[in-house]
Design an enzyme around this catalytic site. Structure first.
Site, PDB file in Angstrom:
ATOM      1  N   SER A 127       2.704   2.645  -8.842  1.00  0.00           N
ATOM      2  CA  SER A 127       2.420   2.128  -7.509  1.00  0.00           C
ATOM      3  C   SER A 127       1.824   0.737  -7.641  1.00  0.00           C
ATOM      4  O   SER A 127       1.582   0.255  -8.755  1.00  0.00           O
ATOM      5  CB  SER A 127       1.448   3.049  -6.778  1.00  0.00           C
ATOM      6  N   LYS A 128       1.584   0.124  -6.490  1.00  0.00           N
ATOM      7  CA  LYS A 128       1.138  -1.286  -6.491  1.00  0.00           C
ATOM      8  C   LYS A 128      -0.129  -1.507  -7.305  1.00  0.00           C
ATOM      9  O   LYS A 128      -0.353  -2.597  -7.810  1.00  0.00           O
ATOM     10  CB  LYS A 128       0.942  -1.761  -5.059  1.00  0.00           C
ATOM     11  N   ARG A 129      -0.967  -0.467  -7.426  1.00  0.00           N
ATOM     12  CA  ARG A 129      -2.208  -0.731  -8.165  1.00  0.00           C
ATOM     13  C   ARG A 129      -1.953  -0.915  -9.671  1.00  0.00           C
ATOM     14  O   ARG A 129      -2.809  -1.394 -10.399  1.00  0.00           O
ATOM     15  CB  ARG A 129      -3.239   0.357  -7.897  1.00  0.00           C
TER      16      ARG A 129
ATOM     17  N   GLY B  35       0.570  -2.840 -10.654  1.00  0.00           N
ATOM     18  CA  GLY B  35       1.182  -4.162 -10.767  1.00  0.00           C
ATOM     19  C   GLY B  35       2.328  -4.258  -9.777  1.00  0.00           C
ATOM     20  O   GLY B  35       2.498  -3.369  -8.945  1.00  0.00           O
TER      21      GLY B  35
END
Ligand code: GLU
Length: 492
Positions: free
Chosen positions: A259-261, A263
């Site tokens: 997920s976005k956390r 990268g």
């Protein structure tokens, strides 16, 4: 479009236009493409936009753009047509209902008139095993007729067998068996007459003669339901290739769904960070697929030759940004000078002093040193502005330079640098010749010159390269300024 030598092999990429292109989706597209191309088949693009609530404007364009940039050129699709169109589900709306009605007639589906309120109450009460309590499953034909004639809104649900089990084969996960009683009587046709994804994909895959259905493993649990539909219609079941999840590495060393956390997870975002489409594709190909030998760097063409379904692994793949960066570096190093300059253009625009005559030098020093494009600015930022650097930089133990020695050296080189031709040969010859003539190590000359010219301890390339990139005027100005600062500091 490539030549189709095996018309029986047809894969489809069937994205829902719900936003950006996640690397997981891109991997699905890539594997569909590779399966089709490695077997001489056809790669189809189908837009699955039946879920109007999730539709995002512009998402279809992102799909086209991503496939094009990544080189995954489809052979049939909404923009280029083909024998099995239309390739956008919202343009196929009329064709699903008769199939749902056919299943009702053959006893594999039924009309359900349950209201939203009833279903919500059921859900609130804790639900039932199988999701829906099959309330309308056994309505009498008279009741159904009466409701239909009265215009009571309805959905059509699939009638799952209540006994026995269903087994299906997946090329990656093997044989999977489920108890039929655990399968929900899922909705095939919604109250607005639109099919659900679950129904539309079956009908479309069949009508488009798709031979290999490739998709994320989140669809594994629905697959027995699809197969029961295929069987009810008497249609051939496609070959299933479900792909493992893509995970991201957490700070504590554990992994969780990418997920976005972790990268950037979107293709465009990765490209914006300086990753090359070819490197992304190469890396993503290996996220769940293992080549027969240890080769790692593959062009798309090579992938088409080497790819095979039996190399796909079912264990979750971990997206490793460092590894992607390594691939990017490999691709950068394979470029010709022209390609590198073209690639570096967005960065070069920020450095007006790097004129075309300096491109060979720029390529020589930067191409081996970067793994991503923005690193050019990071490494050459000193060209744009001379930092207010600490004079201690002139002191380098290993080279035995001191502030006093540096001042002396700058005093010697400055007048001569004004005179000489600003070329690599002339500058190196002069500076190394000077050290030689004085019987001292090169570093005692080069270090102060490079520090004065760059204002930083680490530069790509040495003193001569820095002087050339700066240009004569700016270089002399900086060396003069360094000389003055040293002289003031030392006279205090
Ligand atoms: N439209 C589905 C999605 O975007 C496709 C699933 C499939 O390939 O069957 O997830």
């Amino acid at each position: 479009m490539t030549v189709v030598t095996n018309p029986a092999i047809r894969t489809r990429f069937a994205p829902s236009p719900t936003g950006f292109m996640h690397v997981g989706n891109l991997r699905t597209a890539l594997y569909e493409y590779l399966i089709a191309k490695s077997l001489g088949g056809t790669f189809v693009l189908r837009i699955e936009d039946t879920d109007q609530e999730r539709y995002v404007d512009g998402a279809v364009d992102i799909i086209y753009k991503t496939l094009k940039t990544a080189g995954l050129i489809h052979d049939e699709g909404p923009d280029i047509g083909g024998d099995f169109g239309p390739y956008v589900q919202s343009q196929r709306m009329d064709l699903y209902k008769p199939y749902a009605e056919e299943l009702v007639k053959s006893g594999h589906a039924y009309y359900c008139f349950c209201t939203k309120e009833r279903l919500a109450a059921l859900h609130e009460a804790g639900g039932v095993e199988g999701g829906y309590d099959r309330h309308c499953r056994d309505l009498s034909p008279e009741e159904v007729k009466k409701n239909l004639e009265a215009g009571v809104p309805y959905v059509i649900r699939q009638k799952m067998p209540l006994e026995g089990e269903t087994t299906f084969h997946d090329c990656v996960y093997g044989d999977i068996t489920v108890q039929n009683k655990e399968l929900e009587d899922q909705i095939l046709l919604k109250a607005d007459g639109y099919p659900t994804y679950n129904f539309a994909n079956i009908i479309d895959d069949h009508l488009m003669k798709i031979s290999h259905v490739v998709r994320g493993s989140e669809y594994l649990s629905s697959t027995p339901k699809y197969n029961l539909c295929y069987e009810a219609f008497g249609w051939e079941i496609p070959t299933y290739v479900h792909l493992p999840l893509i995970m991201g590495k957490n700070e504590d060393g554990s992994v969780s769904k990418l997920s976005k956390r972790h990268g950037a997870t979107g293709f465009e975002d990765l490209v914006a960070q300086g990753f090359m489409p070819e490197a992304i594709i190469n890396y993503i190909a290996l996220l769940g697929w293992c080549p027969k030998d240890n080769q790692e760097v593959f062009s798309l063409e090579e992938l088409c030759k080497a790819f095979s379904i039996d190399g796909i692994s079912k264990s979750p793949a971990v997206f490793d940004y460092d590894k992607l960066e390594w691939f990017n570096g490999e691709y950068i190093r394979k470029m010709s000078q022209e390609e590198f300059i073209e690639f570096a253009k967005p960065e070069l625009e920020k450095f007006p002093m790097i004129t075309p005559d300096l491109y060979p030098l720029f390529t020589e020093i930067m191409q081996p040193r970067i793994t991503r494009l923005p690193q050019i600015s990071e490494k050459l930022g000193f060209l744009l502005e001379l930092a207010d650097y600490d004079l201690e930089l002139y002191v380098h133990k290993k080279s035995k330079t001191t502030k006093e020695g540096s001042l002396e050296m700058l005093n010697i080189v400055l007048p001569m640098l004004h005179e000489i031709e600003w070329t690599k040969d002339a500058l190196s010859e002069y500076l190394t010749g000077l050290a030689e003539g004085m019987g001292i190590k090169n570093a005692l000359v080069m270090w102060p010159v490079r520090i004065a010219a760059s204002g930083t301890a680490v530069t790509p390339g040495g003193a001569v390269e820095v002087l050339l990139l700066l240009g004569k005027e700016e270089a002399l100005k900086r060396i003069e300024s360094g000389r003055q600062r040293l002289s003031e500091a030392l006279s205090q």
